[in-house]
Scaffold this active site. Sequence first.
Site, PDB file in Angstrom:
ATOM      1  N   ASP A 133      -6.888  -0.740  -6.567  1.00 52.26           N
ATOM      2  CA  ASP A 133      -7.008   0.533  -7.268  1.00 52.26           C
ATOM      3  C   ASP A 133      -7.015   1.477  -6.023  1.00 52.26           C
ATOM      4  O   ASP A 133      -7.084   2.896  -6.366  1.00 52.26           O
ATOM      5  CB  ASP A 133      -8.474   0.499  -7.924  1.00 52.26           C
ATOM      6  CG  ASP A 133      -9.624   0.023  -6.875  1.00 52.26           C
ATOM      7  OD1 ASP A 133      -9.383  -0.156  -5.344  1.00 52.26           O
ATOM      8  OD2 ASP A 133     -10.787  -0.072  -7.327  1.00 52.26           O
ATOM      9  N   GLU A 134      -6.801   1.261  -4.791  1.00 55.50           N
ATOM     10  CA  GLU A 134      -7.122   2.130  -3.794  1.00 55.50           C
ATOM     11  C   GLU A 134      -5.825   3.110  -3.700  1.00 55.50           C
ATOM     12  O   GLU A 134      -5.718   4.045  -3.173  1.00 55.50           O
ATOM     13  CB  GLU A 134      -7.228   1.470  -2.244  1.00 55.50           C
ATOM     14  CG  GLU A 134      -8.450   0.464  -2.547  1.00 55.50           C
ATOM     15  CD  GLU A 134      -8.890   0.162  -0.805  1.00 55.50           C
ATOM     16  OE1 GLU A 134      -8.813   0.686   0.042  1.00 55.50           O
ATOM     17  OE2 GLU A 134      -9.539  -1.023  -0.996  1.00 55.50           O
ATOM     18  N   TYR A 157      -3.657   1.706   4.676  1.00 53.15           N
ATOM     19  CA  TYR A 157      -3.559   0.478   3.659  1.00 53.15           C
ATOM     20  C   TYR A 157      -3.097   0.841   2.427  1.00 53.15           C
ATOM     21  O   TYR A 157      -2.105   0.262   1.938  1.00 53.15           O
ATOM     22  CB  TYR A 157      -4.935  -0.415   3.595  1.00 53.15           C
ATOM     23  CG  TYR A 157      -5.076  -1.305   2.570  1.00 53.15           C
ATOM     24  CD1 TYR A 157      -4.079  -2.381   2.358  1.00 53.15           C
ATOM     25  CD2 TYR A 157      -6.024  -0.992   1.647  1.00 53.15           C
ATOM     26  CE1 TYR A 157      -4.457  -3.562   1.504  1.00 53.15           C
ATOM     27  CE2 TYR A 157      -6.126  -1.795   0.819  1.00 53.15           C
ATOM     28  CZ  TYR A 157      -5.242  -3.080   0.358  1.00 53.15           C
ATOM     29  OH  TYR A 157      -5.317  -3.887  -0.517  1.00 53.15           O
TER      30      TYR A 157
HETATM   31  P1  NAD Z   1      -6.408 -11.725   2.549  1.00 58.89           P
HETATM   32  O1  NAD Z   1      -6.238 -10.748   3.506  1.00 58.89           O
HETATM   33  O2  NAD Z   1      -7.769 -12.502   2.419  1.00 58.89           O
HETATM   34  O3  NAD Z   1      -5.234 -12.612   2.244  1.00 58.89           O
HETATM   35  C1  NAD Z   1      -4.108 -12.242   2.649  1.00 58.89           C
HETATM   36  C2  NAD Z   1      -3.105 -13.428   2.745  1.00 58.89           C
HETATM   37  O4  NAD Z   1      -1.922 -12.981   2.814  1.00 58.89           O
HETATM   38  C3  NAD Z   1      -3.658 -14.200   4.052  1.00 58.89           C
HETATM   39  O5  NAD Z   1      -3.580 -15.814   3.754  1.00 58.89           O
HETATM   40  C4  NAD Z   1      -2.550 -14.035   5.098  1.00 58.89           C
HETATM   41  O6  NAD Z   1      -2.366 -15.062   5.903  1.00 58.89           O
HETATM   42  C5  NAD Z   1      -1.355 -13.605   4.130  1.00 58.89           C
HETATM   43  N1  NAD Z   1      -0.326 -13.065   4.797  1.00 58.89           N
HETATM   44  C6  NAD Z   1      -0.474 -11.806   5.620  1.00 58.89           C
HETATM   45  N2  NAD Z   1       0.664 -11.290   6.063  1.00 58.89           N
HETATM   46  C7  NAD Z   1       1.564 -12.004   5.615  1.00 58.89           C
HETATM   47  C8  NAD Z   1       3.125 -12.255   5.615  1.00 58.89           C
HETATM   48  N3  NAD Z   1       3.653 -11.263   6.308  1.00 58.89           N
HETATM   49  N4  NAD Z   1       3.889 -13.130   5.152  1.00 58.89           N
HETATM   50  C9  NAD Z   1       3.161 -14.103   4.659  1.00 58.89           C
HETATM   51  N5  NAD Z   1       1.749 -14.159   4.381  1.00 58.89           N
HETATM   52  C10 NAD Z   1       1.004 -13.278   4.981  1.00 58.89           C
HETATM   53  O7  NAD Z   1      -6.491 -10.674   1.350  1.00 58.89           O
HETATM   54  P2  NAD Z   1      -7.046 -10.647  -0.383  1.00 58.89           P
HETATM   55  O8  NAD Z   1      -8.233  -9.915  -0.266  1.00 58.89           O
HETATM   56  O9  NAD Z   1      -6.975 -12.090  -0.778  1.00 58.89           O
HETATM   57  O10 NAD Z   1      -5.849  -9.837  -1.090  1.00 58.89           O
HETATM   58  C11 NAD Z   1      -4.770 -10.240  -1.549  1.00 58.89           C
HETATM   59  C12 NAD Z   1      -4.011  -9.246  -2.390  1.00 58.89           C
HETATM   60  O11 NAD Z   1      -4.809  -9.022  -3.261  1.00 58.89           O
HETATM   61  C13 NAD Z   1      -3.458  -8.286  -1.552  1.00 58.89           C
HETATM   62  O12 NAD Z   1      -2.249  -7.985  -1.784  1.00 58.89           O
HETATM   63  C14 NAD Z   1      -4.505  -6.945  -1.535  1.00 58.89           C
HETATM   64  O13 NAD Z   1      -3.742  -5.839  -1.498  1.00 58.89           O
HETATM   65  C15 NAD Z   1      -4.820  -7.136  -3.151  1.00 58.89           C
HETATM   66  N6  NAD Z   1      -6.155  -6.742  -3.351  1.00 58.89           N
HETATM   67  C16 NAD Z   1      -7.232  -7.277  -2.625  1.00 58.89           C
HETATM   68  C17 NAD Z   1      -8.474  -6.689  -3.277  1.00 58.89           C
HETATM   69  C18 NAD Z   1      -9.666  -7.085  -2.361  1.00 58.89           C
HETATM   70  O14 NAD Z   1     -10.965  -6.518  -2.764  1.00 58.89           O
HETATM   71  N7  NAD Z   1      -9.718  -7.919  -1.460  1.00 58.89           N
HETATM   72  C19 NAD Z   1      -8.489  -5.999  -4.370  1.00 58.89           C
HETATM   73  C20 NAD Z   1      -7.314  -5.656  -5.041  1.00 58.89           C
HETATM   74  C21 NAD Z   1      -6.204  -6.135  -4.496  1.00 58.89           C
HETATM   75  P1  TYD Z   2     -14.404  -3.028   2.627  1.00 61.74           P
HETATM   76  O1  TYD Z   2     -15.253  -4.315   2.169  1.00 61.74           O
HETATM   77  O2  TYD Z   2     -13.805  -2.962   3.903  1.00 61.74           O
HETATM   78  O3  TYD Z   2     -13.536  -2.603   1.151  1.00 61.74           O
HETATM   79  P2  TYD Z   2     -12.607  -1.316   1.107  1.00 61.74           P
HETATM   80  O4  TYD Z   2     -12.743  -0.482   2.315  1.00 61.74           O
HETATM   81  O5  TYD Z   2     -11.407  -1.915   0.805  1.00 61.74           O
HETATM   82  O6  TYD Z   2     -13.404  -0.721   0.046  1.00 61.74           O
HETATM   83  O7  TYD Z   2     -15.360  -1.726   2.351  1.00 61.74           O
HETATM   84  C1  TYD Z   2     -16.409  -1.613   1.382  1.00 61.74           C
HETATM   85  C2  TYD Z   2     -17.213  -0.213   1.555  1.00 61.74           C
HETATM   86  O8  TYD Z   2     -18.194  -0.899   2.549  1.00 61.74           O
HETATM   87  C3  TYD Z   2     -16.366   0.802   1.988  1.00 61.74           C
HETATM   88  O9  TYD Z   2     -16.864   2.039   1.629  1.00 61.74           O
HETATM   89  C4  TYD Z   2     -16.742   0.682   3.601  1.00 61.74           C
HETATM   90  C5  TYD Z   2     -18.346   0.106   3.710  1.00 61.74           C
HETATM   91  N1  TYD Z   2     -18.180  -0.550   4.879  1.00 61.74           N
HETATM   92  C6  TYD Z   2     -19.396  -0.296   5.693  1.00 61.74           C
HETATM   93  O10 TYD Z   2     -20.337   0.609   5.281  1.00 61.74           O
HETATM   94  N2  TYD Z   2     -19.720  -1.072   6.701  1.00 61.74           N
HETATM   95  C7  TYD Z   2     -18.972  -2.160   7.024  1.00 61.74           C
HETATM   96  O11 TYD Z   2     -19.224  -2.903   8.115  1.00 61.74           O
HETATM   97  C8  TYD Z   2     -17.631  -2.567   6.269  1.00 61.74           C
HETATM   98  C9  TYD Z   2     -16.540  -3.709   6.423  1.00 61.74           C
HETATM   99  C10 TYD Z   2     -17.633  -1.603   5.266  1.00 61.74           C
END
Ligand code: NAD
Ligand code: TYD
Length: 351
Positions: A133-134, A157
């Site tokens: 959503d970012e 990002y």
């Molecule tokens: P994460 O950082 O935990 O995992 C990313 C994975 O991708 C890792 O296993 C890493 O080894 C692999 N990776 C990174 N670079 C690579 C490369 N060049 N080639 C092959 N593999 C590679 O991320 P996540 O939180 O699991 O997010 C997964 C996806 O979901 C991402 O595309 C992210 O943008 C999206 N997403 C995440 C969130 C969230 O809250 N975490 C929310 C919405 C969408």
């Molecule tokens: P984060 O978990 O990094 O996710 P995103 O930036 O993708 O939303 O951060 C969630 C929220 O928490 C964000 O507003 C930043 C804040 N935050 C802190 O206040 N302290 C921290 O140490 C971290 C990692 C995030």
Amino acid sequence: MIKSILITGGAGFIGSHVVKLFVEKYPDYQIVNLDALTYAGNLENLKEIEGASNYSFEKADIQDADKLNEIFAKHQITDVIHLAAESHVDRSISDPLAFVKTNVFGTVNLLNAAKEYWKEDLSKHLFYHVSTDEVYGSLHDGGFFLETTPYDPQSPYSASKASSDHFVRAYANTYKIRTVVSNCSNNYGPNHFPEKLIPLCIHNIRNNKPLPVYGKGENIRDWLFVKDHARAIDTVFHKGKAGETYNIGGFNEWKNIDIVRLLCQKMDEKLGREKGTSEKLITFVTDRAGHDMRYAIDATKIKEELGWEPSLQFEEGIEITIDWYLNNQEWLDHVTSGAYQDYYSDLYGNR
Ligand code: NAD
Ligand code: TYD
């Protein structure tokens, strides 16, 4: 045609839940997990299914086009669910190019490999791009992100994810690849790397370390349990319409400071500490540069058109999450050894 699905980033947080769900729920599909195993990738996340006959792992970087072509041919890939990405905003502020390389260049490489391998009949295949959503930017007043909200990314990002979303749609329009995109809100749950807010706080509370809250802690995020996101990905993959975008979220907005306080209260109870003990660890630190104020997803379309909605209330999900971290100290020890220490002191040392 038997499906052979390439899931990228399957050793990461969300990807590992998606891989586990697909391997267990669809024994007739071949699931190929492609992951470079960066600091965020961890095969321990997959130990429940690593021996399954419909699962295989390929260690590869999506920046390596030749390797991608080889993997498509070797496994006769029919569909892609693309999650591999650099995913942490703070890291994108210190090293934006790493995000361009993986999230933009890597995604285009993957699109090229799919386009080439599927060229005989594009109509039989799906390229599913998992996004965030970012990309919609930062909300300041009321209102929600809709699928039609114009993109307005504010961090390196989100700019890299927005760019990759545009490339996916451009490939659909130009080369007629069947694609679908989903944009999800913040996830939480087991296997979350402790650089993100919730697991970082759980880890620090446990170890009596300061809880760094950026700015005043007033920023708002919309939190969804990771297994609900994995279920949504399953739904979109099977029922979503090619060419469409689906927003995924929990209608579950929290101010950061309220989440941190909730974690403190719950962990005091679980660790048998006196009420109020962990809150003393809260430390307000310098704000993140360009910190987005509020994210909030309107997830009406996926509910009305595909019938998906979250299964867990936040209270329930956060209990499961805390218990998982308390019962998986070994996992935490592994991921926080070595390079994590340097990352932590570089980022928080100067705040
Ligand atoms: P994460 O950082 O935990 O995992 C990313 C994975 O991708 C890792 O296993 C890493 O080894 C692999 N990776 C990174 N670079 C690579 C490369 N060049 N080639 C092959 N593999 C590679 O991320 P996540 O939180 O699991 O997010 C997964 C996806 O979901 C991402 O595309 C992210 O943008 C999206 N997403 C995440 C969130 C969230 O809250 N975490 C929310 C919405 C969408
Ligand atoms: P984060 O978990 O990094 O996710 P995103 O930036 O993708 O939303 O951060 C969630 C929220 O928490 C964000 O507003 C930043 C804040 N935050 C802190 O206040 N302290 C921290 O140490 C971290 C990692 C995030």
